[in-house]
Design a protein around this motif. Sequence first.
Motif, short mmCIF file in Angstrom:
data_model
loop_
_atom_site.label_atom_id
_atom_site.label_comp_id
_atom_site.label_asym_id
_atom_site.label_seq_id
_atom_site.Cartn_x
_atom_site.Cartn_y
_atom_site.Cartn_z
N PHE A 65 -6.96 -6.68 -12.98
CA PHE A 65 -5.75 -6.23 -12.29
C PHE A 65 -5.22 -5.00 -13.04
CE2 PHE A 65 -1.22 -5.98 -11.48
CZ PHE A 65 -1.12 -6.22 -10.12
N GLN A 66 -5.21 -3.88 -12.35
CA GLN A 66 -4.77 -2.64 -12.98
C GLN A 66 -3.68 -1.99 -12.14
OE1 GLN A 66 -7.79 -0.02 -14.56
NE2 GLN A 66 -9.34 -1.64 -14.54
N GLY A 67 -3.01 -1.05 -12.73
CA GLY A 67 -1.94 -0.34 -12.03
C GLY A 67 -0.74 -0.16 -12.94
N ARG A 68 0.05 0.81 -12.64
CA ARG A 68 1.24 1.11 -13.42
C ARG A 68 2.44 0.37 -12.83
NH1 ARG A 68 2.28 5.16 -16.97
NH2 ARG A 68 0.33 6.19 -16.37
N GLU A 69 3.21 -0.27 -13.68
CA GLU A 69 4.37 -1.03 -13.23
C GLU A 69 5.44 -0.07 -12.68
OE1 GLU A 69 7.61 -3.67 -15.55
OE2 GLU A 69 5.57 -4.46 -15.67
N PRO A 70 5.88 -0.27 -11.42
CA PRO A 70 6.89 0.63 -10.82
C PRO A 70 8.23 0.55 -11.56
CG PRO A 70 5.81 -0.71 -9.14
CD PRO A 70 5.43 -1.30 -10.47
N LYS A 71 9.01 1.60 -11.44
CA LYS A 71 10.33 1.64 -12.09
C LYS A 71 11.41 0.96 -11.24
CE LYS A 71 9.48 5.79 -14.87
NZ LYS A 71 9.94 7.18 -15.19
N LEU A 72 11.30 1.12 -9.92
CA LEU A 72 12.32 0.52 -9.04
C LEU A 72 12.19 -1.00 -9.04
CD1 LEU A 72 12.20 3.00 -6.02
CD2 LEU A 72 13.87 2.91 -7.88
N LEU A 73 13.33 -1.69 -8.95
CA LEU A 73 13.38 -3.13 -9.15
C LEU A 73 12.49 -3.91 -8.19
CD1 LEU A 73 14.51 -5.62 -10.56
CD2 LEU A 73 16.46 -5.55 -8.99
N PHE A 74 12.66 -3.72 -6.87
CA PHE A 74 11.91 -4.55 -5.92
C PHE A 74 10.40 -4.31 -6.02
CE2 PHE A 74 10.12 -5.51 -1.71
CZ PHE A 74 10.42 -6.87 -1.66
N PRO A 75 9.94 -3.05 -6.02
CA PRO A 75 8.48 -2.84 -6.20
C PRO A 75 7.98 -3.41 -7.53
CG PRO A 75 9.52 -0.83 -5.41
CD PRO A 75 10.63 -1.77 -5.77
N ARG A 76 8.83 -3.37 -8.56
CA ARG A 76 8.41 -3.91 -9.85
C ARG A 76 8.24 -5.42 -9.78
NH1 ARG A 76 12.11 -1.82 -12.72
NH2 ARG A 76 13.39 -3.58 -13.39
N LEU A 77 9.16 -6.11 -9.07
CA LEU A 77 9.06 -7.56 -8.91
C LEU A 77 7.80 -7.94 -8.13
CD1 LEU A 77 12.78 -8.48 -8.12
CD2 LEU A 77 11.53 -8.89 -10.26
N VAL A 78 7.50 -7.17 -7.07
CA VAL A 78 6.29 -7.42 -6.28
C VAL A 78 5.05 -7.23 -7.15
CG1 VAL A 78 4.88 -6.59 -4.36
CG2 VAL A 78 7.36 -6.81 -4.08
N PHE A 79 5.05 -6.16 -7.96
CA PHE A 79 3.94 -5.88 -8.86
C PHE A 79 3.73 -7.03 -9.84
CE2 PHE A 79 2.40 -4.34 -12.95
CZ PHE A 79 1.28 -3.60 -12.60
N LYS A 80 4.83 -7.51 -10.43
CA LYS A 80 4.73 -8.59 -11.42
C LYS A 80 4.22 -9.88 -10.78
CE LYS A 80 7.96 -7.05 -14.96
NZ LYS A 80 9.07 -7.45 -15.84
N TYR A 81 4.65 -10.15 -9.54
CA TYR A 81 4.19 -11.36 -8.86
C TYR A 81 2.69 -11.27 -8.59
CZ TYR A 81 3.53 -15.04 -5.42
OH TYR A 81 3.07 -16.14 -4.76
N LYS A 82 2.22 -10.11 -8.12
CA LYS A 82 0.79 -9.94 -7.85
C LYS A 82 -0.03 -10.07 -9.13
CE LYS A 82 1.15 -6.99 -3.73
NZ LYS A 82 0.89 -5.65 -3.17
N ARG A 83 0.51 -9.52 -10.23
CA ARG A 83 -0.19 -9.62 -11.51
C ARG A 83 -0.24 -11.08 -11.98
NH1 ARG A 83 2.37 -6.20 -16.24
NH2 ARG A 83 3.96 -7.82 -16.00
N TRP A 84 0.87 -11.79 -11.77
CA TRP A 84 0.93 -13.20 -12.16
C TRP A 84 -0.12 -14.01 -11.40
CZ3 TRP A 84 2.58 -17.43 -9.04
CH2 TRP A 84 2.74 -18.63 -9.74
N LYS A 85 -0.26 -13.76 -10.10
CA LYS A 85 -1.25 -14.47 -9.29
C LYS A 85 -2.67 -14.12 -9.74
CE LYS A 85 -0.94 -16.51 -5.82
NZ LYS A 85 -1.04 -17.97 -5.55
N ALA A 86 -2.89 -12.82 -9.99
CA ALA A 86 -4.23 -12.38 -10.40
C ALA A 86 -4.62 -12.95 -11.76
CB ALA A 86 -4.29 -10.85 -10.44
N ASN A 87 -3.63 -13.22 -12.59
CA ASN A 87 -3.90 -13.73 -13.93
C ASN A 87 -3.94 -15.26 -14.00
OD1 ASN A 87 -4.10 -11.18 -15.01
ND2 ASN A 87 -1.99 -11.10 -15.75
N GLY A 88 -4.01 -15.91 -12.84
CA GLY A 88 -4.02 -17.37 -12.82
C GLY A 88 -5.16 -17.96 -13.64
#
Length: 354
Positions: free
Chosen positions: A302-325
Amino acid sequence: MTQKAFITLVRLGIGHNADQFPVGIDWIAIENLAAQQGLAAVVLDGIEYLPDEARPPKELMLQWIGNTLQSYEYRYEIYRQTIIELSTWYNSRGFKMMILKGYACALNWPKPEHRPCGDIDIWLFGKQKDADELLKKEKGIKIDTSHHHHTVFNWRDFSVENHYDFINIYRNSPNKKQELLLKELGKDDSHYVELNGVRVYLPSPNLHAFFILRHTMGHFVTSEITLRQVLDWAFFVEKQGKDVDWDWLLRLLDEYGMRDFFSCLNGICVEDLWFDADIFPYVQYNSDLKERVLNEIVTPEFQGREPKLLFPRLVFKYKRWKANGWKHKLCYKESMWRSFWSGIWNHLLKPASI
């Protein structure tokens, strides 16, 4: 081919033998990977063992050497002097300063100045709050309290993380029990170095062993780690392993479900970095799992730069959390969803961590 060449150069750079070096290497890709992994200086050391015709172009080599001197060796000396200054200040006011992670790990490396240095992590044997108050009063230094398990302030050009807990007790439910153990181990003040006549305390071998593993595992599960962190473990075992109570540590790893990750880490050290298997207490692992862990370290799934804006950042973190299961299952007994809600509570307590 890039990953294979990179690992070969790391082996050479730490003084180990290596297979025949492949030809037709993309040296820019190697340089970028070495920088990402915090091993630009080690890889440069490895290049020194190659015949002239197998080395990078001269212009790239000169640039690489210049960056290594500036970013590693010069910075390491400033880092070391900063630690001396900081410890001098604390010692003169009745505090004992233990160095965690960075410098404590670097001392185990054959060339400490070739390990990248970042923040300065310290443990004041439970006196963090009093020390921070005195720091504000005497030096007017601003103390950042927005983080879990440590405060943050700047000293010279470095960020200092002053730990009141070794780990974040809110991140996972087993962390509170582990923190009690770490604090008990953290009472030991019998290990230290003298730097220019200044005493700087170091973790005991048992504390350092569990803390390195716990810290590395935490980063691996939540985001990613680098091969530099694997070398921290390997050099620690090589230099201090004889002083670790391995029976105690292995029981602890079994209790918290950390044994498989530990085994993969040892497997990478032995099979890929060619450390002597005899220095490790346990080198039995699932080859496919070990290979997946190594690939995840060098080229994360799972790669990518964490967004600065809150909502895109939360979506990014959730996707990373799922990918890191799969990494969560490898390292924790706790269910992913229980860990998820612990993480939500963790962020609500310290909103700046979101």
